[in-house]
Design a protein around this motif. Structure first.
Motif, PDB file in Angstrom:
ATOM      1  N   ALA A 153       0.830  -1.206   0.000  1.00 38.77           N
ATOM      2  CA  ALA A 153       0.000   0.000   0.000  1.00 38.77           C
ATOM      3  C   ALA A 153       0.868   1.261   0.000  1.00 38.77           C
ATOM      4  O   ALA A 153       0.595   2.208  -0.749  1.00 38.77           O
ATOM      5  CB  ALA A 153      -0.937  -0.008   1.204  1.00 38.77           C
ATOM      6  N   LYS A 154       1.920   1.264   0.805  1.00 40.72           N
ATOM      7  CA  LYS A 154       2.825   2.417   0.836  1.00 40.72           C
ATOM      8  C   LYS A 154       3.520   2.594  -0.508  1.00 40.72           C
ATOM      9  O   LYS A 154       3.621   3.699  -1.028  1.00 40.72           O
ATOM     10  CB  LYS A 154       3.876   2.236   1.931  1.00 40.72           C
ATOM     11  CG  LYS A 154       3.352   2.456   3.321  1.00 40.72           C
ATOM     12  CD  LYS A 154       4.444   2.244   4.349  1.00 40.72           C
ATOM     13  CE  LYS A 154       3.879   2.294   5.753  1.00 40.72           C
ATOM     14  NZ  LYS A 154       4.900   1.947   6.750  1.00 40.72           N
ATOM     15  N   ARG A 155       4.009   1.478  -1.070  1.00 39.53           N
ATOM     16  CA  ARG A 155       4.742   1.531  -2.339  1.00 39.53           C
ATOM     17  C   ARG A 155       3.877   2.110  -3.458  1.00 39.53           C
ATOM     18  O   ARG A 155       4.333   2.898  -4.262  1.00 39.53           O
ATOM     19  CB  ARG A 155       5.225   0.130  -2.724  1.00 39.53           C
ATOM     20  CG  ARG A 155       5.938   0.074  -4.067  1.00 39.53           C
ATOM     21  CD  ARG A 155       6.312  -1.357  -4.441  1.00 39.53           C
ATOM     22  NE  ARG A 155       7.191  -1.992  -3.500  1.00 39.53           N
ATOM     23  CZ  ARG A 155       8.515  -1.882  -3.511  1.00 39.53           C
ATOM     24  NH1 ARG A 155       9.107  -1.156  -4.432  1.00 39.53           N
ATOM     25  NH2 ARG A 155       9.240  -2.511  -2.618  1.00 39.53           N
ATOM     26  N   TYR A 156       2.609   1.721  -3.511  1.00 37.70           N
ATOM     27  CA  TYR A 156       1.731   2.151  -4.602  1.00 37.70           C
ATOM     28  C   TYR A 156       0.781   3.278  -4.202  1.00 37.70           C
ATOM     29  O   TYR A 156      -0.146   3.594  -4.954  1.00 37.70           O
ATOM     30  CB  TYR A 156       0.947   0.947  -5.138  1.00 37.70           C
ATOM     31  CG  TYR A 156       1.847  -0.016  -5.871  1.00 37.70           C
ATOM     32  CD1 TYR A 156       2.216   0.214  -7.191  1.00 37.70           C
ATOM     33  CD2 TYR A 156       2.369  -1.130  -5.236  1.00 37.70           C
ATOM     34  CE1 TYR A 156       3.060  -0.643  -7.858  1.00 37.70           C
ATOM     35  CE2 TYR A 156       3.220  -1.999  -5.895  1.00 37.70           C
ATOM     36  CZ  TYR A 156       3.561  -1.742  -7.200  1.00 37.70           C
ATOM     37  OH  TYR A 156       4.409  -2.601  -7.860  1.00 37.70           O
ATOM     38  N   GLU A 157       1.009   3.835  -2.990  1.00 37.28           N
ATOM     39  CA  GLU A 157       0.205   4.949  -2.493  1.00 37.28           C
ATOM     40  C   GLU A 157      -1.284   4.631  -2.569  1.00 37.28           C
ATOM     41  O   GLU A 157      -2.087   5.353  -3.169  1.00 37.28           O
ATOM     42  CB  GLU A 157       0.538   6.236  -3.263  1.00 37.28           C
ATOM     43  CG  GLU A 157       1.989   6.663  -3.092  1.00 37.28           C
ATOM     44  CD  GLU A 157       2.354   7.881  -3.911  1.00 37.28           C
ATOM     45  OE1 GLU A 157       1.560   8.332  -4.751  1.00 37.28           O
ATOM     46  OE2 GLU A 157       3.471   8.382  -3.694  1.00 37.28           O
ATOM     47  N   MET A 158      -1.622   3.498  -1.966  1.00 34.36           N
ATOM     48  CA  MET A 158      -3.005   3.029  -1.921  1.00 34.36           C
ATOM     49  C   MET A 158      -3.367   2.762  -0.467  1.00 34.36           C
ATOM     50  O   MET A 158      -2.492   2.699   0.393  1.00 34.36           O
ATOM     51  CB  MET A 158      -3.144   1.712  -2.714  1.00 34.36           C
ATOM     52  CG  MET A 158      -2.709   1.799  -4.154  1.00 34.36           C
ATOM     53  SD  MET A 158      -2.573   0.166  -4.913  1.00 34.36           S
ATOM     54  CE  MET A 158      -4.276  -0.281  -5.059  1.00 34.36           C
ATOM     55  N   ARG A 159      -4.638   2.577  -0.232  1.00 32.18           N
ATOM     56  CA  ARG A 159      -5.072   2.157   1.093  1.00 32.18           C
ATOM     57  C   ARG A 159      -4.842   0.659   1.224  1.00 32.18           C
ATOM     58  O   ARG A 159      -4.964  -0.101   0.257  1.00 32.18           O
ATOM     59  CB  ARG A 159      -6.540   2.493   1.310  1.00 32.18           C
ATOM     60  CG  ARG A 159      -6.781   4.001   1.400  1.00 32.18           C
ATOM     61  CD  ARG A 159      -8.162   4.371   1.889  1.00 32.18           C
ATOM     62  NE  ARG A 159      -9.105   3.285   1.924  1.00 32.18           N
ATOM     63  CZ  ARG A 159     -10.327   3.333   1.428  1.00 32.18           C
ATOM     64  NH1 ARG A 159     -10.757   4.412   0.831  1.00 32.18           N
ATOM     65  NH2 ARG A 159     -11.137   2.311   1.522  1.00 32.18           N
ATOM     66  N   GLU A 160      -4.511   0.232   2.423  1.00 26.30           N
ATOM     67  CA  GLU A 160      -4.259  -1.192   2.673  1.00 26.30           C
ATOM     68  C   GLU A 160      -5.477  -2.031   2.306  1.00 26.30           C
ATOM     69  O   GLU A 160      -5.355  -3.123   1.738  1.00 26.30           O
ATOM     70  CB  GLU A 160      -3.892  -1.399   4.142  1.00 26.30           C
ATOM     71  CG  GLU A 160      -3.576  -2.832   4.485  1.00 26.30           C
ATOM     72  CD  GLU A 160      -3.266  -3.040   5.960  1.00 26.30           C
ATOM     73  OE1 GLU A 160      -3.193  -4.213   6.357  1.00 26.30           O
ATOM     74  OE2 GLU A 160      -3.107  -2.052   6.696  1.00 26.30           O
ATOM     75  N   ASN A 161      -6.663  -1.538   2.619  1.00 27.51           N
ATOM     76  CA  ASN A 161      -7.900  -2.258   2.296  1.00 27.51           C
ATOM     77  C   ASN A 161      -8.045  -2.469   0.794  1.00 27.51           C
ATOM     78  O   ASN A 161      -8.512  -3.514   0.343  1.00 27.51           O
ATOM     79  CB  ASN A 161      -9.105  -1.477   2.831  1.00 27.51           C
ATOM     80  CG  ASN A 161      -9.924  -2.306   3.767  1.00 27.51           C
ATOM     81  OD1 ASN A 161      -9.514  -3.392   4.168  1.00 27.51           O
ATOM     82  ND2 ASN A 161     -11.088  -1.800   4.117  1.00 27.51           N
ATOM     83  N   THR A 162      -7.667  -1.477   0.019  1.00 27.18           N
ATOM     84  CA  THR A 162      -7.734  -1.579  -1.437  1.00 27.18           C
ATOM     85  C   THR A 162      -6.798  -2.664  -1.936  1.00 27.18           C
ATOM     86  O   THR A 162      -7.157  -3.475  -2.790  1.00 27.18           O
ATOM     87  CB  THR A 162      -7.378  -0.231  -2.088  1.00 27.18           C
ATOM     88  OG1 THR A 162      -8.237   0.786  -1.571  1.00 27.18           O
ATOM     89  CG2 THR A 162      -7.498  -0.288  -3.597  1.00 27.18           C
ATOM     90  N   VAL A 163      -5.597  -2.699  -1.380  1.00 26.73           N
ATOM     91  CA  VAL A 163      -4.622  -3.725  -1.752  1.00 26.73           C
ATOM     92  C   VAL A 163      -5.184  -5.108  -1.438  1.00 26.73           C
ATOM     93  O   VAL A 163      -5.143  -6.021  -2.269  1.00 26.73           O
ATOM     94  CB  VAL A 163      -3.274  -3.502  -1.034  1.00 26.73           C
ATOM     95  CG1 VAL A 163      -2.347  -4.693  -1.209  1.00 26.73           C
ATOM     96  CG2 VAL A 163      -2.619  -2.224  -1.526  1.00 26.73           C
TER      97      VAL A 163
END
Length: 184
Positions: A153-163
């Motif tokens: 999530a950090k690497r792709y600047e996404m929310r953990e839930n989305t991942v």
């Protein structure tokens, strides 16, 4: 130093090859090993063993992509060490979670052996090529590099839930794909 120059050092049996490899790919290989092994010392030993294996294999092989070549050696060494330590106790880290998640698609008792089977490998590669690039990258980060959902999530600047949702859907797609291929 360029990869081809490092490979030339290996072929010339120049010990500088290991120093240059460690400088350029040490962090990468440590990350691969640490994502699989909970003990930092075990991961560091795997990285050192990677340099030895590369030294011994290089006169026979001339890899076109040195990073992938070293990453595969490190990953295989870390998986072997993880299997050996698992016989003593179930370790921490991401690997048990990764294998549990993949157990929906491949039986748990055969997971490590099945992942190494040529037919399954070919089918998974075909499946990965069918995914959109971002989804494929997330899948590889989780199930090849054993990164946590938080790291991805950090690497792709996404929310953990989305991942987690994307990975869940990808696993369902993989299961359907493997069923169609007759591998499940």
């Amino acid at each position: 130093m360029e990869d081809c120059a490092i490979i030339d050092l290996y072929w010339a049996r120049n010990p500088e090859a290991i120093a240059q490899t460690s400088e350029k790919y040490g962090n990468y290989c440590r990350t691969v090993a640490r994502n699989i092994l909970p003990d930092r010392r075990d991961a560091d030993e795997c990285v050192n063993d990677t340099w030895l294996n590369a030294w011994n294999a290089m006169p026979e092989d001339r890899p076109s992509l040195l990073a992938q070549y070293l990453g595969k050696i490190t990953r295989n060494l870390a998986l072997s060490r993880w299997r050996n330590s698992r016989a003593e106790k179930r370790g921490g880290g991401e690997l048990p979670l990764v294998l549990d998640e993949l157990s929906e698609c491949v039986s748990t008792s055969d997971t490590l052996q099945a992942l190494e089977a040529a037919e399954l490998e070919e089918a998974v590669n075909c499946f990965l090529h069918s995914l959109p690039e971002r989804e494929c990258n997330l899948f590889l980060r989780r199930y090849w590099f054993a990164e946590s959902a938080v790291e991805i999530a950090k690497r792709y600047e996404m929310r953990e839930n989305t991942v987690r949702t994307i990975l869940f859907r990808s696993r369902k797609k993989l299961l359907c794909f493997l069923e169609k291929e007759g591998l499940v």
